[in-house]
Design an enzyme around this catalytic site. Structure first.
Site, mmCIF file in Angstrom:
data_model
loop_
_atom_site.group_PDB
_atom_site.id
_atom_site.type_symbol
_atom_site.label_atom_id
_atom_site.label_comp_id
_atom_site.label_asym_id
_atom_site.label_seq_id
_atom_site.Cartn_x
_atom_site.Cartn_y
_atom_site.Cartn_z
ATOM 1 N N ASP A 1 52.515 -33.132 1.832
ATOM 2 C CA ASP A 1 51.259 -33.762 2.244
ATOM 3 C C ASP A 1 50.063 -32.845 2.023
ATOM 4 O O ASP A 1 49.043 -32.977 2.689
ATOM 5 C CB ASP A 1 51.338 -34.187 3.720
ATOM 6 C CG ASP A 1 51.671 -33.023 4.643
ATOM 7 O OD1 ASP A 1 51.932 -31.916 4.142
ATOM 8 O OD2 ASP A 1 51.666 -33.228 5.873
ATOM 9 N N LYS B 1 52.868 -23.482 15.316
ATOM 10 C CA LYS B 1 52.170 -24.328 16.314
ATOM 11 C C LYS B 1 52.129 -23.756 17.723
ATOM 12 O O LYS B 1 53.063 -23.906 18.511
ATOM 13 C CB LYS B 1 52.794 -25.714 16.349
ATOM 14 C CG LYS B 1 52.647 -26.428 15.045
ATOM 15 C CD LYS B 1 52.820 -27.915 15.176
ATOM 16 C CE LYS B 1 52.666 -28.571 13.823
ATOM 17 N NZ LYS B 1 53.699 -28.258 12.840
ATOM 18 N N ASP C 1 45.677 -30.617 4.414
ATOM 19 C CA ASP C 1 46.898 -31.306 4.825
ATOM 20 C C ASP C 1 46.458 -32.717 5.191
ATOM 21 O O ASP C 1 45.690 -32.897 6.135
ATOM 22 C CB ASP C 1 47.492 -30.568 6.040
ATOM 23 C CG ASP C 1 48.694 -31.285 6.622
ATOM 24 O OD1 ASP C 1 48.804 -32.511 6.481
ATOM 25 O OD2 ASP C 1 49.533 -30.611 7.244
HETATM 26 N N1 GDD Z 1 63.097 -33.694 3.253
HETATM 27 C C1 GDD Z 1 62.564 -33.451 4.448
HETATM 28 N N2 GDD Z 1 63.376 -33.451 5.553
HETATM 29 N N3 GDD Z 1 61.241 -33.226 4.551
HETATM 30 C C2 GDD Z 1 60.719 -32.993 5.773
HETATM 31 C C3 GDD Z 1 61.489 -32.977 6.945
HETATM 32 C C4 GDD Z 1 62.901 -33.224 6.819
HETATM 33 O O1 GDD Z 1 63.679 -33.246 7.784
HETATM 34 N N4 GDD Z 1 60.664 -32.715 7.984
HETATM 35 C C5 GDD Z 1 59.428 -32.579 7.484
HETATM 36 N N5 GDD Z 1 59.448 -32.758 6.135
HETATM 37 C C6 GDD Z 1 58.318 -32.680 5.203
HETATM 38 C C7 GDD Z 1 57.188 -33.623 5.569
HETATM 39 O O2 GDD Z 1 57.340 -34.870 4.911
HETATM 40 C C8 GDD Z 1 55.963 -32.866 5.053
HETATM 41 O O3 GDD Z 1 55.661 -33.166 3.712
HETATM 42 C C9 GDD Z 1 56.378 -31.408 5.148
HETATM 43 O O4 GDD Z 1 57.792 -31.390 5.301
HETATM 44 C C10 GDD Z 1 55.716 -30.685 6.335
HETATM 45 O O5 GDD Z 1 55.917 -31.430 7.504
HETATM 46 P P1 GDD Z 1 54.682 -31.853 8.436
HETATM 47 O O6 GDD Z 1 55.231 -32.711 9.495
HETATM 48 O O7 GDD Z 1 53.563 -32.347 7.618
HETATM 49 O O8 GDD Z 1 54.329 -30.434 9.073
HETATM 50 P P2 GDD Z 1 52.933 -29.964 9.680
HETATM 51 O O9 GDD Z 1 51.790 -30.422 8.887
HETATM 52 O O10 GDD Z 1 52.927 -30.290 11.121
HETATM 53 O O11 GDD Z 1 53.077 -28.356 9.562
HETATM 54 C C11 GDD Z 1 53.445 -27.772 8.323
HETATM 55 O O12 GDD Z 1 52.331 -27.696 7.460
HETATM 56 C C12 GDD Z 1 51.266 -26.827 7.897
HETATM 57 C C13 GDD Z 1 50.210 -26.837 6.811
HETATM 58 O O13 GDD Z 1 49.636 -28.068 6.731
HETATM 59 C C14 GDD Z 1 54.034 -26.385 8.585
HETATM 60 O O14 GDD Z 1 54.573 -25.908 7.384
HETATM 61 C C15 GDD Z 1 52.942 -25.432 9.112
HETATM 62 O O15 GDD Z 1 53.479 -24.122 9.231
HETATM 63 C C16 GDD Z 1 51.783 -25.405 8.142
HETATM 64 O O16 GDD Z 1 50.733 -24.561 8.661
HETATM 65 MG MG MG Z 2 51.546 -31.777 7.346
#
Ligand code: GDD
Ligand code: MG
Length: 322
Positions: free
Chosen positions: A106, A157, A216
């Site tokens: 994303d 987080k 993001d």
């Molecule tokens: N295949 C798969 N399986 N993908 C997953 C899974 C899973 O179980 N869980 C999450 N994802 C994918 C989501 O679809 C997304 O594209 C990505 O992993 C990150 O998950 P998010 O849910 O978007 O995480 P976030 O935005 O809260 O946090 C992440 O991104 C931040 C930056 O935007 C983390 O990586 C943070 O450390 C980071 O700062």
């Molecule tokens: Mg995200």
């Protein structure tokens, strides 16, 4: 080089838009989101991309079958149950046996990936995380860096910690050695399990601060912002998809993105809104700072106030106020 894009999440913060499709397929300016990172990677010479998918993967497969960039080969590895970012990555890339990029699915980014690779090689890192400076680190993975750029501490987080700082941008370069640190076939999180452990043990994990566009798009607010940013960068503040018909005396104000085959009734006023394909908006309806998913129907003289988000196929009767 190859890349894995992590795209298996449920997109909960984008509901109701993600009730019927995964984040990766949700369009930005009428283009499925997954094509943005694919095109960006391709510009940096990445021609083999594996999507680690789960939730509603069939719609991602359908989009990629039709629209993937030329010269890029794409594979989908679908989980039956979510394996977390770590488990999903390990499963998707286990046969790579070479260095590769990893992207959260994303992230909309435009910076020089080749520079990041140069940094990674110079540091002889087993893992490099792109870092970005944000005004509020609490909803991200935050890092403490040593002077030479090595990551000393990684903490995912921390809701109480609202201050500016460098955070994980969700873009990595992995060596096979770092991949082997992820347990296989069991759910695990890169951010909660793997990164903190590797950082603590000083295993050659480096942070590369990036300069350039980064977002993001995983929340309703940032999804809107991404439209604004991309529209600002183009010729105007308005996008009208193919086959859309706009009635007489319609006012389109501010940033407006309208999908394909929509019908906008006479005298309607649409302001700062995102409208996906096949939506009908009735006569003299008002739509302000709203997002309407596919095939919504908005009756004549209805008013959608700021902050309205309608899921796919929603029906709003005439004279309604939302
Ligand atoms: N295949 C798969 N399986 N993908 C997953 C899974 C899973 O179980 N869980 C999450 N994802 C994918 C989501 O679809 C997304 O594209 C990505 O992993 C990150 O998950 P998010 O849910 O978007 O995480 P976030 O935005 O809260 O946090 C992440 O991104 C931040 C930056 O935007 C983390 O990586 C943070 O450390 C980071 O700062
Ligand atoms: Mg995200």
């Amino acid at each position: 080089m190859k890349a894995v894009i992590l795209s298996g999440g449920f997109g909960t913060r984008l509901r109701p838009l993600t009730l019927s499709q995964p984040k990766a397929v949700l369009p930005i300016l009428n283009k499925p989101f997954c094509l943005y990172p694919l095109e960006w990677l391709a510009r940096h010479g990445v021609r083999n991309v594996t999507f680690a998918t789960g939730y509603r993967s069939a719609s991602l497969a359908a989009v990629l079958a039709k629209e993937k960039p030329r010269g890029v080969s794409v594979l989908l590895k679908t989980e039956n149950r979510p394996l977390g970012t770590g488990g999903a990555l390990r499963r998707a890339s286990v046969k790579y046996g070479e260095r590769f990029f990893v992207l959260n699915g994303d992230i909309l980014a435009r910076f020089n990936l080749s520079e990041m690779l140069g940094f990674h090689l110079k540091k002889k890192a087993i893992l490099t995380l792109a870092l970005v400076k944000v005004p509020d680190i609490s909803r991200y993975g935050s890092v403490s860096l040593k002077r030479d750029g090595e990551i000393q501490r990684f903490a995912e987080k921390q809701p109480g910690l609202k201050r500016s700082g460098l955070v994980n941008a969700g873009i990595y370069i992995f060596e096979p050695e770092a991949l082997r640190r992820i347990p296989s076939l069991i759910p695990c999180s890169l951010e909660r399990d793997v990164f903190p452990r590797l950082a603590e043990k000083r295993r050659g994990v480096f942070g590369f601060p990036i300069h350039g566009y980064w977002k993001d798009v995983g929340t309703i607010a940032s999804y809107r912002e991404a439209h604004e940013d991309l529209l600002r960068g183009s010729s105007g503040r308005l996008l009208i998809g193919k086959g859309t018909r706009i009635g007489q005396k319609v006012k389109l104000e501010g940033m407006v993105s309208i999908g394909r085959r929509c019908r906008i009734g006479d005298g309607a006023r649409i302001q700062d809104s995102i409208i996906l394909d096949d939506v009908r908006i009735g006569k003299e309806a008002r739509v302000t700072e709203s997002i309407l998913s596919y095939r919504c129907r908005v009756g004549d003289r209805s008013k959608l106030e700021a902050g309205t988000v309608l899921g796919e196929g929603s029906r709003i009767s005439e004279f309604s106020q939302c």
